[in-house]
Design a protein around this motif. Structure first.
Motif, PDB file in Angstrom:
ATOM      1  N   LEU A   1       0.797  -1.221   0.000  1.00 15.24           N
ATOM      2  CA  LEU A   1       0.000   0.000   0.000  1.00 15.24           C
ATOM      3  C   LEU A   1       0.831   1.272   0.000  1.00 15.24           C
ATOM      4  N   ALA A   2       2.091   1.190   0.443  1.00 17.98           N
ATOM      5  CA  ALA A   2       2.904   2.412   0.544  1.00 17.98           C
ATOM      6  C   ALA A   2       3.069   3.081  -0.810  1.00 17.98           C
ATOM      7  N   LYS A   3       3.063   2.275  -1.886  1.00 23.12           N
ATOM      8  CA  LYS A   3       3.201   2.882  -3.213  1.00 23.12           C
ATOM      9  C   LYS A   3       1.910   2.747  -4.014  1.00 23.12           C
ATOM     10  N   ALA A   4       0.784   2.565  -3.312  1.00 20.77           N
ATOM     11  CA  ALA A   4      -0.478   2.334  -4.000  1.00 20.77           C
ATOM     12  C   ALA A   4      -0.961   3.555  -4.774  1.00 20.77           C
ATOM     13  N   LEU A   5      -0.525   4.754  -4.381  1.00 18.49           N
ATOM     14  CA  LEU A   5      -0.975   5.958  -5.070  1.00 18.49           C
ATOM     15  C   LEU A   5      -0.049   6.373  -6.210  1.00 18.49           C
ATOM     16  N   VAL A   6       1.044   5.616  -6.402  1.00 17.83           N
ATOM     17  CA  VAL A   6       1.995   5.966  -7.467  1.00 17.83           C
ATOM     18  C   VAL A   6       1.334   6.027  -8.842  1.00 17.83           C
ATOM     19  N   PRO A   7       0.450   5.071  -9.216  1.00 16.47           N
ATOM     20  CA  PRO A   7      -0.180   5.177 -10.541  1.00 16.47           C
ATOM     21  C   PRO A   7      -0.945   6.479 -10.744  1.00 16.47           C
ATOM     22  N   PHE A   8      -1.543   7.020  -9.680  1.00 20.05           N
ATOM     23  CA  PHE A   8      -2.220   8.306  -9.822  1.00 20.05           C
ATOM     24  C   PHE A   8      -1.221   9.388 -10.224  1.00 20.05           C
ATOM     25  N   ILE A   9      -0.001   9.262  -9.705  1.00 22.06           N
ATOM     26  CA  ILE A   9       1.005  10.280  -9.989  1.00 22.06           C
ATOM     27  C   ILE A   9       1.377  10.265 -11.460  1.00 22.06           C
ATOM     28  N   PHE A  10       1.635   9.063 -12.027  1.00 23.00           N
ATOM     29  CA  PHE A  10       2.061   9.122 -13.424  1.00 23.00           C
ATOM     30  C   PHE A  10       0.908   9.356 -14.390  1.00 23.00           C
ATOM     31  N   VAL A  11      -0.338   9.384 -13.899  1.00 24.37           N
ATOM     32  CA  VAL A  11      -1.431   9.878 -14.746  1.00 24.37           C
ATOM     33  C   VAL A  11      -1.390  11.394 -14.812  1.00 24.37           C
ATOM     34  N   PHE A  12      -1.201  12.032 -13.662  1.00 25.59           N
ATOM     35  CA  PHE A  12      -1.178  13.493 -13.631  1.00 25.59           C
ATOM     36  C   PHE A  12       0.199  14.058 -13.972  1.00 25.59           C
ATOM     37  N   SER A  13       1.235  13.213 -13.945  1.00 16.06           N
ATOM     38  CA  SER A  13       2.590  13.643 -14.311  1.00 16.06           C
ATOM     39  C   SER A  13       3.237  12.533 -15.142  1.00 16.06           C
ATOM     40  N   PRO A  14       2.871  12.420 -16.424  1.00 21.24           N
ATOM     41  CA  PRO A  14       3.270  11.271 -17.247  1.00 21.24           C
ATOM     42  C   PRO A  14       4.765  11.133 -17.471  1.00 21.24           C
ATOM     43  N   SER A  15       5.555  12.164 -17.227  1.00 24.69           N
ATOM     44  CA  SER A  15       7.002  12.076 -17.459  1.00 24.69           C
ATOM     45  C   SER A  15       7.648  10.976 -16.624  1.00 24.69           C
ATOM     46  N   LEU A  16       6.962  10.514 -15.594  1.00 23.55           N
ATOM     47  CA  LEU A  16       7.499   9.439 -14.759  1.00 23.55           C
ATOM     48  C   LEU A  16       7.678   8.147 -15.554  1.00 23.55           C
TER      49      LEU A  16
END
Length: 740
Positions: free
Chosen positions: A637-652
């Protein structure tokens, strides 16, 4: 003499690390996809011959030319579906004895032999009438409808035996929807269909059972699975484990960190979570327990780390190869996009393991408890050659299956060249170089009448080369029996995923026939829009951002729920078929939408109640399976929100349009901060034990850093200042407190 003793001691330690027989036993016990029934002598020989034929067929066609698309897929399905009915019993329960009697020839009941024949005939019928398909599509003959019906039923039953009821129920639900269209509510209504039309679409077109999923498994996935198995047999896994121990073993909670690094390295050559868990876990779990880790935590660490193998390049899970076909992108692009998501997965597990070790006070390994990594590197460095060759061929523009062919070929040669007796294999090296030059340039050198037979000539020379090397090498590290066993094991791994791919073809066929994908997308966006209307006035975000967020949240939730009973690959394909169009309507780049679903689909193997990787690890740890699954899920769960990040910041993802180094650096920093804060909150430790309100406060402080930009990152850090200050003061107070 002392050096030889140290080398022998190191070898003795490492010989316990990769026990293939124990790993296979655990996989059979906890992974239903590997739970084969016991067979009689004749049945064993027939199944072994078919498994070996399946691997040799794919190895040969990968290096010397694929067959026509329908023929290649038909042969693959005939062997895979036929084998399923020979090795998986109808009741899916493991048996301890071989069934006997005239109605069980070879240990297989007569009705399963009949299903074997039905699977083979219905799979090969379509390639046999290939030249007439253009005239039959849309106007099938009765025999075509009959064969399509038989294959559809065979696929559903094969899926039930290998994967359980969850995927079968979904398939049957979609088939029912195909007929119930006129009576469906709202946007789900469609004209309906007849069985003849449905069988025609599922069987005779490339949008059904013979579609992209089975094509990807037959063309890409099988070859990389086979490469991973052969690479393990030559000692690459042993080298990876020794390297992981050298890097992380001496630090706090060393064995758990070894599990993370070892699983990451092993994930480079295997996309199977269970295989990763039982191989790496056979070493790390006993060490974790010995140093004081709770059995459930030890199992959870290994299970969560092992699931990362599916998103770790260069050999990723089956879903990554499906992405190649769905997005029509080269595999090297998918690899590049997966680098940082894979890193963040393992970082999320690492940070919680580190905090847990500090909180409990677990030490690292002592030098005498670890193998001499230098000795291992001297012995096994040569096993890196196949992996290097595979990566080289991927990035030089070769097709993925050609890259896998070269990786398997090099692994075979390295295994045969390595001798348990000390000598320099000069003759073998000369033979290998000569054959490689012939394969690269031979077609241009051969006369015209022989160049047409180039593939057959080079394959014959390859076999002769292997025999010559084996004859020259009196004690090869890879015995021919090990090679044959590796080829049969590689084929075993392909059975369940082959059935699942065919079943998902049924789902995709119904979706394309009824035009449902866009309807589902409209429904999802509509629900997200309604949710936005409830909170829009209370949040400082524009409406499109909120709609996108709620759409992503629903998609993530459904992925996790589907993971309770459906494996990663099936979850990915179903959700991409339904949710990706919705994300596309909101302007999400296709590769980002696919990775979002893929990343959450990986959680399937640690999502109770069907957390197969966690259950396998729990067996080795002697822990409660369900609690181990819950622990593994928490660690994920610690990285469960990571996919949200690369949706709003696709450069990841590195390879998206509009890539920006500034955006990448700021976003990556935000991810690391957010994962660290969430990991500390979940572990109840940062630099000192945490109170409940500190954990809640730090979890809230982690959220702004998930936003794209420098301002949200600074906001997270500012919010965390009170907790950080209290933590530092508590640490100082505990350090000066009297012992005891």
């Amino acid at each position: 003499m002392a050096r030889e003793d140290r080398r022998r001691e190191s070898e003795d330690k490492l010989s316990l690390q990769v026990d293939h027989e124990k790993a296979a036993e655990l996989e059979r016990e906890f992974d239903a996809e590997m739970r084969f029934r016991p067979l009689g002598i004749s049945g064993t020989w027939i199944v072994a011959g078919l498994l070996l034929s399946l691997s040799v067929f794919h190895f040969y066609t990968a290096g010397f030319g694929l067959l026509r698309e329908q023929t290649h897929r038909g042969v693959h399905m005939a062997l895979v579906l036929g084998l399923i009915f020979l090795v998986f019993s109808a009741n899916r329960k493991p048996a301890s004895t071989v069934a006997s009697g005239w109605w069980h020839p070879g240990g297989v009941p007569l009705y399963d032999w009949a299903l074997f024949g039905a699977a083979v005939v219905s799979s090969l019928y379509l390639p046999a009438i290939f030249h007439d398909i253009a005239f039959k599509t849309g106007n099938p003959d009765p025999i075509d409808v009959a064969m399509g019906t038989i294959l559809t039923l065979v696929v559903i039953e094969a899926t039930r035996r290998t994967m359980g009821w969850a995927l079968v129920i979904i398939c049957v639900g979609f088939l029912a929807y195909a007929f119930a269209g006129p009576w469906m509510p709202g946007l789900l209504v469609h004209p309906g269909t007849t069985w003849s039309q449905l069988a025609d679409h599922l069987y005779l077109t490339s949008q059904g059972i013979y579609g992209v999923p089975i094509g990807v498994v037959a063309t890409y996935v099988f070859h990389f699975v086979l490469f991973g198995v052969v690479a393990m047999r030559i000692g690459l896994g042993r080298l990876f484990l020794a390297m992981a121990m050298a890097v992380a073993g001496r630090f706090a909670g060393g064995p758990a960190k070894v599990a993370i690094f070892g699983s990451a390295l092993f994930g480079m050559i295997s996309g199977s979570s269970v295989a990763n868990a039982v191989t790496v876990g056979s070493l790390t779990i006993p060490m974790m327990k010995r140093l004081g880790y709770r059995p459930t935590f030890a199992a959870g660490v290994e299970a969560t780390s092992s699931t990362g193998g599916q998103i770790t390049p260069p050999v990723m899970g089956a879903a990554a190869f499906l992405m190649v076909e769905f997005l029509e992108l080269p595999y090297q692009t998918i690899i590049a996009a997966a680098v940082l998501p894979a890193f963040l997965h393992f970082f999320g597990v690492f940070i919680q393991v580190h905090f847990e070790a500090k909180r409990v006070g677990l030490r690292g390994l002592q030098p005498e408890e670890m193998p001499d990594w230098r000795a291992v590197l001297r012995e096994d460095w040569v096993t890196l050659i196949p992996l290097a060759g595979l990566i080289w061929k991927i990035f030089d523009g070769s097709t993925p299956y050609m890259a896998a062919f070269w990786g398997i070929y090099l692994a075979i040669i390295v295994g045969l060249m390595r001798s348990t007796k000390r000598r320099l294999p000069v003759v073998e090296i000369v033979l290998v170089v000569a054959w490689a030059l012939l394969l690269s340039f031979g077609r241009k050198l051969l006369p015209g009448d022989l160049s047409d037979w180039f593939n057959e000539i080079t394959f014959g020379l390859f076999v002769a080369l292997c025999v010559a090397i084996w004859r020259l090498n009196p004690a090869p590290a890879l015995h021919w029996r090990d090679l044959l066993d590796a080829f049969t094991v590689g084929a075993k791994y392909a059975l369940a995923v082959g059935a699942a791919a065919a079943a998902i073809g049924i789902i995709i066929g119904v979706v394309t026939l009824t035009g449902t994908a866009l309807k589902f997308a409209t429904i999802i966006v509509g629900v997200a829009n309604d949710a936005t209307g409830l909170v829009e006035a209370w949040l400082p975000f524009d409406k499109l951002t909120l709609i996108k967020f709620f759409t992503l949240a629903m998609t993530a939730l459904v992925c996790i729920l589907m993971g309770c009973g459906v494996p990663t690959t099936a979850t990915y394909i179903i959700m991409v078929t339904i949710a990706a169009p919705a994300l596309g309507l909101l302007g999400v780049v296709p590769i980002v939408a696919h990775f979002f679903v893929f990343y959450y689909g990986v959680l399937a193997d640690v999502t109770p109640p069907v957390a197969v990787a966690a259950y396998a690890a729990a067996s080795m740890a002697g822990a409660d399976p369900f609690q181990s699954g819950n622990t593994a899920f928490r660690l994920a769960l610690a990285k469960a929100l990571v996919p949200f990040i690369f949706v709003f910041s696709p450069s990841l993802l590195l390879v998206v349009p509009g890539f920006s180094w500034h955006e990448l650096i700021v976003t990556l920093a935000g991810c690391l901060v957010s994962i660290t804060f969430l990991g500390a909150a979940l572990s109840a430790y940062l630099v000192a034990p945490m109170t409940v309100w500190e954990r809640i406060w730090l979890a809230v402080a982690a959220l702004p850093a998930m936003g794209a930009g420098l301002v949200p990152l600074v906001a997270s850090l500012v919010l965390a200042v009170p907790v950080l200050a209290l933590q530092l003061m508590r640490r100082r107070r505990l350090a000066h407190a009297p012992a005891g």
